[in-house]
Design a protein around this motif. Structure first.
Motif, PDB file in Angstrom:
ATOM      1  N   PRO A  11     -17.700  23.111  23.258  1.00  0.00           N
ATOM      2  CA  PRO A  11     -17.628  23.324  21.758  1.00  0.00           C
ATOM      3  C   PRO A  11     -16.677  22.324  21.082  1.00  0.00           C
ATOM      4  N   ALA A  12     -17.275  21.735  20.272  1.00  0.00           N
ATOM      5  CA  ALA A  12     -16.811  20.477  19.368  1.00  0.00           C
ATOM      6  C   ALA A  12     -15.594  20.821  18.842  1.00  0.00           C
ATOM      7  N   ALA A  13     -15.138  22.174  18.497  1.00  0.00           N
ATOM      8  CA  ALA A  13     -14.050  22.443  17.817  1.00  0.00           C
ATOM      9  C   ALA A  13     -12.840  22.271  19.025  1.00  0.00           C
ATOM     10  N   LEU A  14     -13.042  22.555  20.171  1.00  0.00           N
ATOM     11  CA  LEU A  14     -12.267  22.515  21.223  1.00  0.00           C
ATOM     12  C   LEU A  14     -12.096  20.793  21.612  1.00  0.00           C
ATOM     13  N   VAL A  15     -13.110  20.199  21.737  1.00  0.00           N
ATOM     14  CA  VAL A  15     -13.076  18.955  21.866  1.00  0.00           C
ATOM     15  C   VAL A  15     -12.310  18.059  21.059  1.00  0.00           C
ATOM     16  N   ASP A  16     -12.403  18.263  19.508  1.00  0.00           N
ATOM     17  CA  ASP A  16     -11.722  17.591  18.432  1.00  0.00           C
ATOM     18  C   ASP A  16     -10.336  18.047  18.225  1.00  0.00           C
ATOM     19  N   ALA A  17      -9.983  18.903  18.882  1.00  0.00           N
ATOM     20  CA  ALA A  17      -8.351  19.461  19.031  1.00  0.00           C
ATOM     21  C   ALA A  17      -7.612  18.846  20.349  1.00  0.00           C
ATOM     22  N   LEU A  18      -8.267  18.200  21.052  1.00  0.00           N
ATOM     23  CA  LEU A  18      -7.756  17.753  22.450  1.00  0.00           C
ATOM     24  C   LEU A  18      -6.775  16.519  22.083  1.00  0.00           C
ATOM     25  N   PRO A  19      -5.550  16.478  22.770  1.00  0.00           N
ATOM     26  CA  PRO A  19      -4.889  15.310  22.309  1.00  0.00           C
ATOM     27  C   PRO A  19      -5.506  14.013  23.109  1.00  0.00           C
ATOM     28  N   VAL A  20      -5.210  12.897  22.586  1.00  0.00           N
ATOM     29  CA  VAL A  20      -5.793  11.318  22.988  1.00  0.00           C
ATOM     30  C   VAL A  20      -4.855  11.065  23.990  1.00  0.00           C
ATOM     31  N   GLY A  21      -5.641  10.582  25.365  1.00  0.00           N
ATOM     32  CA  GLY A  21      -4.878   9.931  26.283  1.00  0.00           C
ATOM     33  C   GLY A  21      -5.119   8.364  26.228  1.00  0.00           C
ATOM     34  N   ASP A  22      -5.046   7.773  27.247  1.00  0.00           N
ATOM     35  CA  ASP A  22      -5.217   6.358  27.357  1.00  0.00           C
ATOM     36  C   ASP A  22      -6.649   6.074  27.211  1.00  0.00           C
ATOM     37  N   GLY A  23      -6.933   4.832  26.308  1.00  0.00           N
ATOM     38  CA  GLY A  23      -8.195   4.544  25.920  1.00  0.00           C
ATOM     39  C   GLY A  23      -9.013   5.363  25.304  1.00  0.00           C
TER      40      GLY A  23
END
Length: 653
Positions: A191-203
């Motif tokens: 689900p896009a809502a979950l993906v969009d809420a994930l913190p960003v790591g390397d690259g």
């Protein structure tokens, strides 16, 4: 100089203004306060033991009851922070406080003169007589019935080491905040809502938490099998140091059991349970496996057919396939968990569910959430439960996931109700809900399960703490048999599939305002056992694994995690991913369910029998019977006796 008991009383009452006005507990102590309060509790317990041994106590049993009750009432203030505090120093102090109280009880229950005094106590009060017998059993579990003093000392030494290893395992899991890095391409389908809420790591990587609210939907929706495999392996490879600790824990338990004259840890642990021997438990599990196998094989074939539609030629399922293809099967039956979430906002579903069970089913009055509660975190809510206008208890709910917090779901008692004391109090610690505070349907089921524990914890009348609702997660002695503990929770979770109950707790859709469709309610009810063959096969494999670990007569060189693969393959039909060790994050093995994981299924059998009288309805008369026969007695009556009394009331024939 102040007597240690007087010092304890002064310290424990010094910060009265900091107490929650409802629970009468101080639930935001800092590290220094935790250390001082824990020291006072330990000092008071040890002083009482010394007084009894020296003959200064007129009534040894009454004096020991008062001393253990005092620790039971005060321990939550210093132990709960280990599970919930946002401050690492408070968490560490809480873990150390719990360890010190457990060790103090272990030492006291290893004192021969104290044992002799308690065992010789006479009383005409049946509650005190049962309390005495339970205390005596505690002494004897520490080797006090052994004639050999050296053996008693060895048991005490090994139990201290065992407790330290279990505490370290638990804190390692609590402190784990591991993630797995995946790209957006790997997360296709999630689900896009979950993906969009994930913190960003390397690259271009996003960091996926390995805690259930995030990991579960990734395993259910990620289309890329390699991504699911990566997430699954990461989730079952956490806390590697705990794999070593588990080996030592299993070895210590076997060694202690041998010193106490038992063939295995399982034999000693099951003594006194409704299932009172390893043979009885294993025979029970074998019967279930035999009956379950056709359904397991049918479920396996259904999922494998779906896998072959995506991966032609696939000849087996992998462990990371079940959530993904299981979701597809549920959706084909009209059950889409993502689509259901807008009907289950936690802020509305939680109070509706508490009141449905508490008021409509069990006949209590529930008030809350209470605006002026002083709890340990702003996410927490407090509810008051009363019967006949008398408050019987409070429950605090801490349901959101956060770093450093206990990472599973459970109910922990905060205080037992004592004669002339404050009422019962407990807390639900959960890890539920998405970033918008919406619950998956399975989380609603879990909520109902935990609330069964809550009303068991709160219903009991004042009694000695050793007869109150508790389990080994707390440092003070008490509680019902482990295979009775889960009966109320296994009963209440079944109501999530009852159409009348589901219609009562579901909310209008958050975006459209539409009610939960009746066809969806019907689909949930009709498919309550969908894929139960595979789901239960994994659970039973875990039960067998638990029993195998704890049935070893000697475990000096055991590879506890390595025992899992063969049992999992034989029972559930899966080959585990090499190098993984899910048991290193299996809370149950270090918090009191050792040789007891079977108790969920054992309890479910009893709960299903009890549920028949409700007929998928919140039947107030049946609920009252269950409350009076099962919930209210607590450990004042044996589990078998409570179940039999409830059955007789339901059907006098």
């Amino acid at each position: 100089m102040l007597h240690p008991i007087h010092r304890a009383i002064i310290l424990l009452t010094a910060a009265r203004a900091m107490r929650c006005p409802h629970t009468q507990l101080r639930l935001r102590l800092g590290a220094a306060e935790i250390r001082d309060t824990a020291a006072a509790l330990v000092s008071g317990l040890e002083a009482a033991a010394t007084d009894i041994e020296s003959g200064n106590a007129q009534d040894a049993l009454a004096a020991w009851t008062r001393a253990t009750d005092a620790v039971a009432v005060g321990s939550a203030e210093v132990c709960l922070p280990a599970l919930v505090a946002t401050d690492a120093a408070a968490r560490d102090a809480g873990a150390a406080a719990k360890r010190s109280i457990i060790d103090a009880f272990g030492t006291c229950y290893g004192r021969k003169a104290l044992y002799d005094a308690i065992k010789a106590s006479e009383t005409t009060d049946p509650l005190l007589a049962r309390a005495r017998d339970k205390h005596v059993a505690r002494f004897e579990a520490n080797g006090l019935a052994l004639a050999d003093a050296a053996a008693r000392e060895q048991v005490a030494k090994l139990k201290l080491e065992l407790g330290a290893e279990c505490a370290a395992m638990e804190q390692e899991i609590n402190g784990d905040s591991s993630t797995v890095a995946l790209t957006r391409d790997e997360l296709e389908g999630v689900p896009a809502a979950l993906v969009d809420a994930l913190p960003v790591g390397d690259g271009d990587k996003l960091l996926v938490s390995l805690k259930a609210p995030t990991l579960t939907p990734v395993l259910q929706h990620a289309r890329d099998p390699a991504a699911r495999r990566k997430a699954y392996i990461a989730g079952t490879s956490r806390c590697p140091e705990n794999a070593r600790r588990l080996n030592r824990v299993v070895a210590l338990r076997a060694q202690i059991a041998g010193l106490l004259g038992f063939a295995s840890h399982a034999e000693g642990t099951l003594k006194g349970n409704m299932a009172s021997s390893p043979d009885e438990v294993n025979a029970f599990l074998d019967r279930v496996v035999t009956r379950l196998k056709p359904k397991r094989d049918e479920d396996y074939a259904s999922l494998l057919a779906l896998k072959r539609s995506e991966t032609p030629g696939a000849d087996a399922l992998d462990p990371w396939d079940t959530a993904y293809f299981g979701r597809q099967i549920r959706e084909s039956k009209g059950i889409d968990e993502e689509a259901l979430k807008p009907h289950f906002p936690a802020s509305e579903v939680v109070p509706a569910t508490i009141k449905a069970l508490g008021e409509d089913l069990f006949g209590f009055t529930v008030r809350g959430p209470l605006d002026d509660a002083q709890l340990w975190h702003d996410d927490c809510e407090l509810y008051e439960v009363a019967k006949d206008d008398i408050i019987v208890g409070h429950v605090a709910l801490d349901l959101k996931s956060r770093d450093g917090k206990f990472g599973h779901q459970m109910v922990v008692p905060l205080r037992p109700a004592l004669v002339n004391g404050a009422p019962n109090c407990c807390a639900v610690l959960g890890n539920m809900g998405d970033a918008n505070g919406r619950l998956r349907f399975r989380e609603v089921e879990t909520l109902l399960h935990e609330l069964g524990h809550v009303f068991h914890a709160l219903a009991g009348a004042p009694k000695p703490s050793i007869l109150g609702w508790a389990w080994p997660m707390v440092p003070w002695p008490g509680g019902v048999e482990m295979d009775m503990l889960e009966v109320p929770s296994m009963l209440t979770q079944q109501f999530v599939y009852a159409p009348a109950v589901l219609a009562k707790i579901a909310r209008p859709h958050a975006e459209t305002g539409a009610s939960l469709p009746s066809k969806t309610i019907e689909a949930l009810a009709e498919n309550r056992h969908l894929l139960a063959g595979l789901g239960n096969a994994r659970y039973i494999a875990m039960c067998r694994y638990d029993m195998a670990m704890h049935s070893l007569a000697s475990a000096a060189d055991v590879d506890a995690c390595g025992l899992w693969q063969e049992i999992y393959r034989e029972t559930a039909g899966f080959t585990e991913a090499p190098g993984t060790h899910f048991a290193s994050t299996w809370y149950h093995m270090c918090i009191g369910y050792d040789a007891g994981y079977y108790s969920y299924l054992w309890s479910e059998v009893n709960a299903v029998d009890a549920y028949k009288q409700f007929g998928d309805e919140l039947d107030a008369a049946a609920g009252r019977r269950f409350r009076e026969c099962v919930l209210e007695p607590g450990a004042a009556a044996g589990g078998a006796a409570a179940a039999a009394a409830e059955q007789r009331r339901a059907d006098p024939r």
